[in-house]
Design a protein around this motif. Structure first.
Motif, PDB file in Angstrom:
ATOM      1  N   VAL A 162       0.829  -1.205   0.000  1.00 43.47           N
ATOM      2  CA  VAL A 162       0.000   0.000   0.000  1.00 43.47           C
ATOM      3  C   VAL A 162       0.866   1.258   0.000  1.00 43.47           C
ATOM      4  CG1 VAL A 162      -1.743   1.272   1.306  1.00 43.47           C
ATOM      5  CG2 VAL A 162      -1.851  -1.215   1.185  1.00 43.47           C
ATOM      6  N   LEU A 163       2.008   1.210   0.651  1.00 41.32           N
ATOM      7  CA  LEU A 163       2.816   2.396   0.905  1.00 41.32           C
ATOM      8  C   LEU A 163       3.531   2.883  -0.339  1.00 41.32           C
ATOM      9  CD1 LEU A 163       4.466   1.367   4.298  1.00 41.32           C
ATOM     10  CD2 LEU A 163       2.269   2.487   3.910  1.00 41.32           C
ATOM     11  N   GLY A 164       3.825   4.186  -0.331  1.00 41.76           N
ATOM     12  CA  GLY A 164       4.691   4.743  -1.364  1.00 41.76           C
ATOM     13  C   GLY A 164       6.154   4.484  -1.053  1.00 41.76           C
ATOM     14  N   THR A 165       6.495   4.382   0.233  1.00 42.33           N
ATOM     15  CA  THR A 165       7.858   4.056   0.635  1.00 42.33           C
ATOM     16  C   THR A 165       8.111   2.575   0.417  1.00 42.33           C
ATOM     17  OG1 THR A 165       7.839   5.804   2.306  1.00 42.33           O
ATOM     18  CG2 THR A 165       9.492   4.075   2.551  1.00 42.33           C
ATOM     19  N   VAL A 225      12.095   9.631   2.638  1.00 39.67           N
ATOM     20  CA  VAL A 225      11.604  10.996   2.482  1.00 39.67           C
ATOM     21  C   VAL A 225      10.528  11.218   3.545  1.00 39.67           C
ATOM     22  CG1 VAL A 225      10.490  12.663   0.951  1.00 39.67           C
ATOM     23  CG2 VAL A 225      12.079  10.965   0.012  1.00 39.67           C
ATOM     24  N   VAL A 226      10.711  12.254   4.360  1.00 42.91           N
ATOM     25  CA  VAL A 226       9.789  12.502   5.466  1.00 42.91           C
ATOM     26  C   VAL A 226       8.373  12.751   4.947  1.00 42.91           C
ATOM     27  CG1 VAL A 226       9.253  14.039   7.392  1.00 42.91           C
ATOM     28  CG2 VAL A 226      11.626  13.372   6.942  1.00 42.91           C
ATOM     29  N   ASP A 227       8.230  13.566   3.893  1.00 42.68           N
ATOM     30  CA  ASP A 227       6.900  13.874   3.365  1.00 42.68           C
ATOM     31  C   ASP A 227       6.211  12.611   2.853  1.00 42.68           C
ATOM     32  OD1 ASP A 227       7.314  16.478   3.968  1.00 42.68           O
ATOM     33  OD2 ASP A 227       7.853  17.103   1.936  1.00 42.68           O
ATOM     34  N   ARG A 228       6.976  11.676   2.300  1.00 44.73           N
ATOM     35  CA  ARG A 228       6.379  10.447   1.800  1.00 44.73           C
ATOM     36  C   ARG A 228       5.839   9.600   2.957  1.00 44.73           C
ATOM     37  NH1 ARG A 228      10.464   7.566  -1.386  1.00 44.73           N
ATOM     38  NH2 ARG A 228      10.008   9.082  -3.020  1.00 44.73           N
TER      39      ARG A 228
END
Length: 783
Positions: A215-218, A234-237
């Motif tokens: 599910v995650l972008g990371t 990436v913190v925003d991610r």
């Protein structure tokens, strides 16, 4: 011992006492003077009859006097002089500033910052100059301000951190030039990528770490880490991942889900992060009792209840509630009821883990849309954005409809950011809808490659523009070539024809095919205009006209006198003219259940409106899929079939159905169906069939490998047949219905350059002259 007389001793004591008092008084006087002098200096006032400016080359003296803010004849004190100094310095134009009173003249001496001659980056490879220029404030021909240069260095370091290079160092250097100019050089040390070594979860019981990671972008760093950009930290991610996790659980009925915290630990070697999501799933809720009530006399609650699609026992999801609200409000509009709002009132039943939903039809406030203001669209026409609104100026204001319009605008893909907000208009009963967008590039030029065991290696070049001339129109031109097939396609689509939800367009294509499986070569030119529109929540209808020229050729060295294919090829090129439609019903992406869906498709073409060939071609498809075992395994069943009717019994092999590997695995293209054998010693001609039917059953599942590798497995069972001819002979085999059966195993590999699929199969039932294919490999790459 000598002693003084008593009188003389008394005199000495008195003298010493006066001396001590004198010294104490003198010390007090000196201390008082020191204390009083600064107060006296502070209290000193100045009045200047003239102001002189020295050292300025580019900045006008009048501008510097304005910065200072001291007028001639004005009485000022030392504190006001200091404030004037600070104002001139704060202008950011000067390296140093001195203010010196000289009698009745105030002398302002400045040293100007140099002008930027050029800005250059050194040492950057991962981020190009064009990208870096876009994030800095310093520009040539502007004043060089060290504070701004340092801020630019921070912005560049932030950009590298966003790309996962947390150890990047940026050093601004100033090189002095003549005429008070300077070069600003940013020396960049990019450092290495700080990857995400591991993503784990704490508190998840219903879904595995593997499922949640998808599910995650990371992403975790894998074997192709140099090609995958999502495996950097990436913190925003991570913040985005928290939101998509919540959406994932809410869509599956876990209404109490929350992310307690995210812990990101940097490895000791500072080359990787270990990210852990601490979550609380809560209990899964389903829909309980569904009711409708009305506070409006003209709205019958029973009629509104009948319009709902939600049934008790279905897993709760907010999207179903939202879609139901939209359905009921649209029903109110059709009934001529304005300012109707549907208020969902939810009651929790902790005992049976259900949510009762009461849809209350209430009267909303009488507020109208005064106007819709659009800003930021430098290329896209206003009408393209306005078309995403179901309401126009003067219509009743509906907050839910405005939110949905914002989602439709974002879904266009034309904008980097799109914000839609409502504010009070010129009167309390009106609102102004503000649309602020930031445009992004919508054109693309892609190059790619394909490979399959049937068509060989191919090259793909494609140009696409999804917002042609800012009109929201889609334009594409593609060229693909393989060892046996060349394709050229040009298409154009207007998605809002006549200002309605009606997609109109056309397609021009040209194909040359000369495959090893058959003795003939095809050249097909086609022109196909069409329109497409929705007919239900999940259904769409496509209407089209097709003009097609098909040329069939056989090399003279391969000609076989008396064969069916040679007789068909002798008719050379044939024009086809037909009208057709395709109806599609698809719930796989937005149905009632996120884990289940179906696809139904029916297509027919009626030929004979001019042209050389009369026919009715019908084909259909039904696909059902579901995810089981905590969504780890996908099960899919497909049924596909078709029928060709030629009233003049004059169909050709390229008109009839021929099974390809996408339809039935385990056989070559033209590998099954009627065949003509024996007119010559080497003849083995696949003829295709007027009918075909295929059923496919497959399962996709993880293989236990780390999911960052992107490798999954699958098993399949296919069963089908091709049969029926208009013209036949004694040499034709398998004209009648005869089932073939195949079982096999698949490997799926999602690589950064494109999906790869390996099929290993074995025919359980086949005919003697069928062409079996035990291995099939496909790759499609885009870059």
């Amino acid at each position: 011992m000598n002693t003084l007389p008593r009188a003389e001793a008394r005199t000495k004591v008195v003298e010493n006492s006066w001396l001590r008092h004198y010294l104490i008084g003198f010390f007090i006087l000196i201390t008082a003077l020191f204390l009083l002098l600064p107060a006296a200096a502070t209290a000193q006032n100045y009045q200047f009859s003239s102001i002189s400016v020295e050292g300025n080359q580019r900045i006008e003296s009048s501008a510097i006097e304005t910065y200072a803010g001291i007028k001639r004849g004005q009485t000022v004190n030392a504190g006001e002089l200091n404030s004037a100094y600070q104002r001139v310095l704060a202008s950011g134009l000067f390296e140093s500033v001195e203010l010196t009173p000289r009698g009745g003249t105030l002398a302002i001496k400045v040293v100007e910052y140099p002008t930027i001659n050029l800005v250059r980056f050194e040492g950057n490879a991962r981020l190009k100059d064009e990208a870096l220029y876009g994030i800095i404030e310093s520009e040539p021909r502007r004043v060089l301000n060290p504070t701004i240069a340092e801020r630019d260095a921070t912005n560049i370091a932030t950009a590298y951190a966003q790309a996962g290079r947390l150890s990047a160092r940026i050093t601004p250097r100033i090189i002095r030039r003549s005429d008070n100019r300077a070069d600003l050089i940013f020396e960049i040390f990019e450092g290495g990528v700080v990857e995400v070594e591991r993503v784990s979860f704490v508190g998840n019981e219903e879904f595995s770490d593997r499922r949640l990671r998808r599910v995650l972008g990371t992403k975790q760093a894998g074997i192709l880490r140099r090609l995958i950009q999502q495996d950097t930290f990436v913190v925003d991610r991570v913040e985005f991942d928290k939101q998509v996790l919540r959406d994932f659980y809410l869509s599956r009925g876990y209404v109490d889900f929350r992310t307690v915290g995210v812990n990101a630990e940097l490895a000791r070697e500072r080359d990787g992060y270990f990210v852990s999501f601490n979550i609380q799933e809560g209990q899964q809720f389903k829909f309980g009792q569904i009711t409708a009530t009305s506070e409006i006399a003209a709205a019958d609650p029973e009629e509104y209840l009948d319009a709902l699609k939600i049934k008790p026992g279905v897993v709760y999801t907010p999207s179903l509630v939202e879609s139901s609200i939209a359905r009921l409000e649209n029903l109110a509009i059709k009934q001529g009821l304005d300012f109707v709002r549907v208020d969902p009132r939810i009651t929790r039943n902790e005992r049976d883990l259900t949510l009762d939903v009461e849809f209350a039809i209430v009267r909303g406030p009488r507020i109208f849309i005064e106007r819709i203001d659009i800003e930021g669209n430098t290329t896209t026409l206003d009408r393209v954005i306005r078309h995403q609104f179901r309401a126009v100026e003067g219509d009743p204001f509906n907050p839910r409809e405005i939110r949905e319009s914002a989602e439709r605008i974002r879904a266009l893909g034309f904008f980097e950011n799109a914000e839609v907000n409502a504010r009070e208009g010129s009167s309390p009963d009106s609102v102004v809808v503000d649309v602020d967008v930031v445009e992004q590039p919508t054109g693309s030029l892609s190059f790619g490659g394909t490979y399959s065991t049937n068509d060989g290696i191919g090259l793909v070049v494609r140009f696409a523009e999804t917002n042609f001339l800012g009109r929201g129109q889609a334009l594409s031109l593609s060229f693909s070539t393989a060892s046996e097939i060349n394709d050229y396609v040009f298409s154009f689509t207007e998605p809002a024809f006549l200002g309605r939800d009606l997609a109109a367009g056309f397609r021009l294509s040209f194909q040359e095919a000369d495959t090893d499986e058959v003795r003939f070569a095809n050249t097909v030119g086609e022109f196909r205009p069409s329109i497409e529109f929705p007919v239900s929540d999940y259904g769409r209808l496509n209407l089209r006209y097709t003009a097609q020229n098909v040329e069939m050729e056989i090399d003279s060295s391969e000609a076989i006198a008396g064969s069916i294919i040679d007789a068909e090829a002798a008719r050379s090129d044939i024009w086809k003219s037909s009208l057709g439609y395709t109806y599609t019903y698809d719930t796989r992406r937005k149905g009632l259940d996120v884990n289940r869906g179906i696809l139904l498709e029916l297509s027919q073409d009626f030929g004979g409106l001019g042209g050389d060939y009369e026919f009715i071609r019908t084909s259909g498809k039904a696909v059902a899929e579901t995810r089981v075992f905590h969504e780890e395994i996908t099960l899919r069943a497909s049924l596909e079939g078709g029928a060709l009717y030629s009233p003049n019994k004059d169909s050709r092999v390229n008109d009839r159905f021929n099974i390809r590997s996408q339809q039935m695995r385990g056989f070559e293209p033209y590998g099954i169906g009627p065949r003509e054998i024996g007119v010559s010693a080497t003849q083995d001609d696949a003829l295709g069939g007027n009918y075909f039917a295929v059923a496919r059953f497959e399962a996709e599942f993880p293989l236990g490998l780390p999911e960052e590798y992107g490798i999954d497995g699958g098993i399949f069972f296919d069963i089908g047949s091709v049969w029926g001819l208009d013209q036949t002979s004694a040499n034709v085999l398998y004209e009648d219905f005869s089932l073939r059966q195949v079982i096999g195993f698949s490997l799926f590999w999602e690589t950064p350059v494109g999906p790869m699929r390996f099929n290993f199969s074995k025919a359980l039932k086949k005919e003697q002259f069928d062409k079996e294919q035990n291995f099939d490999f496909t790759l499609e790459a885009r870059f």
